[in-house]
Design a protein around this motif. Structure first.
Motif, PDB file in Angstrom:
ATOM      1  N   LYS A  61       2.292   2.481  -6.397  1.00 47.83           N
ATOM      2  CA  LYS A  61       1.993   1.507  -7.440  1.00 47.83           C
ATOM      3  C   LYS A  61       3.049   0.407  -7.333  1.00 47.83           C
ATOM      4  N   THR A  62       2.634  -0.820  -7.546  1.00 49.90           N
ATOM      5  CA  THR A  62       3.535  -1.954  -7.346  1.00 49.90           C
ATOM      6  C   THR A  62       3.439  -2.935  -8.508  1.00 49.90           C
ATOM      7  N   ASP A 113      -2.426  -0.946  -7.645  1.00 52.72           N
ATOM      8  CA  ASP A 113      -2.488   0.506  -7.519  1.00 52.72           C
ATOM      9  C   ASP A 113      -1.996   0.925  -6.134  1.00 52.72           C
ATOM     10  N   GLU A 114      -2.075   2.211  -5.840  1.00 51.81           N
ATOM     11  CA  GLU A 114      -1.552   2.746  -4.579  1.00 51.81           C
ATOM     12  C   GLU A 114      -2.258   2.187  -3.341  1.00 51.81           C
ATOM     13  N   GLU A 115      -3.492   1.710  -3.511  1.00 53.24           N
ATOM     14  CA  GLU A 115      -4.233   1.144  -2.388  1.00 53.24           C
ATOM     15  C   GLU A 115      -3.993  -0.362  -2.228  1.00 53.24           C
ATOM     16  N   GLY A 116      -3.170  -0.918  -3.100  1.00 57.57           N
ATOM     17  CA  GLY A 116      -2.885  -2.341  -3.026  1.00 57.57           C
ATOM     18  C   GLY A 116      -3.877  -3.209  -3.778  1.00 57.57           C
ATOM     19  N   ASN A 117      -4.745  -2.575  -4.565  1.00 58.56           N
ATOM     20  CA  ASN A 117      -5.715  -3.322  -5.360  1.00 58.56           C
ATOM     21  C   ASN A 117      -5.107  -3.677  -6.707  1.00 58.56           C
ATOM     22  N   VAL A 141       0.837  -1.200   0.000  1.00 61.80           N
ATOM     23  CA  VAL A 141       0.000   0.000   0.000  1.00 61.80           C
ATOM     24  C   VAL A 141       0.872   1.251   0.000  1.00 61.80           C
ATOM     25  N   GLY A 142       0.436   2.287  -0.724  1.00 65.46           N
ATOM     26  CA  GLY A 142       1.122   3.570  -0.733  1.00 65.46           C
ATOM     27  C   GLY A 142       1.801   3.897  -2.043  1.00 65.46           C
TER      28      GLY A 142
END
Length: 198
Positions: free
Chosen positions: A5-6, A128-132, A2-3
């Motif tokens: 893009k991954t 995405d940034e929220e880990g979704n 989270v936080g």
């Protein structure tokens, strides 16, 4: 995750010559990910000692973390199944694998210890940034090819936009993308390899 893009690449193990070469290629292009505000992780079946030994032997420092999962609990949780056979693992890509293996050898990599399931399939997750898990993706218009297995196993991908710059889609490129409901293939695409959308 989270936080930021991954991008999570799921490979086999560090002793696999092609997987080790993939790590080098990711490292070579790491700045492109960070420039887009993304972080990169690689998941492998290897144990921490094998990773440490390989990096010391090759005198390498990787700019990303390798997550070790020798018990394959993360693979199971993510439902990344092994291929039914070595033939299925290769997906008709023996010639490309030979070319990549030769490039890996030229880069100084040789096969190390076998670990985990030799037939483990690769996968990639984009979060995405929220880990979704990202469900929609617009392909880079400067690219002409969607490589083999590029979105393999991205089961949450629902929509992809392919620009007119793309001329070919590799085998198994969207294999396992079971939620993909919207894709427009432009007229520029003249080659779609086997099982691209299986």
């Amino acid at each position: 995750f989270v936080g930021k893009k991954t991008v999570l690449w799921v490979l086999r193990y560090i002793g696999c010559t092609v997987c080790r070469y993939d790590c080098k290629l990711i490292a070579d292009r790491y700045d492109e990910f960070t420039a887009k505000g993304a972080q990169v992780y690689v998941l492998m079946q290897s144990d921490p000692q094998h990773i440490k030994d390989d990096l010391e032997r090759t005198n390498a420092t990787l700019p990303f973390e390798i997550i070790c999962d020798p018990e394959m609990k993360i693979y199971e949780a993510l439902e990344i199944k092994p291929a039914e056979s070595m033939e299925a693992l290769l997906g008709g890509q023996m010639e490309k694998l030979k070319v990549k293996g030769a490039a890996a050898k030229e880069a100084g990599f040789s096969h190390g210890d076998y670990e985990g399931n030799e037939q483990q399939l690769p996968a990639m997750f984009i979060l995405d940034e929220e880990g979704n898990e990202v469900t929609e993706f617009v392909w880079d218009s400067s690219k002409t090819t969607i490589s083999s297995r590029m979105f393999y196993g991205c089961s949450k991908l629902t929509k992809i936009t392919i620009p007119a710059s793309v001329t070919s889609i590799g085998s198994y490129a969207f294999y396992g993308c079971s939620s993909l409901t919207s894709i427009v293939i432009p007229d520029s695409v003249t080659s779609i390899r086997e099982s691209a959308f299986y």
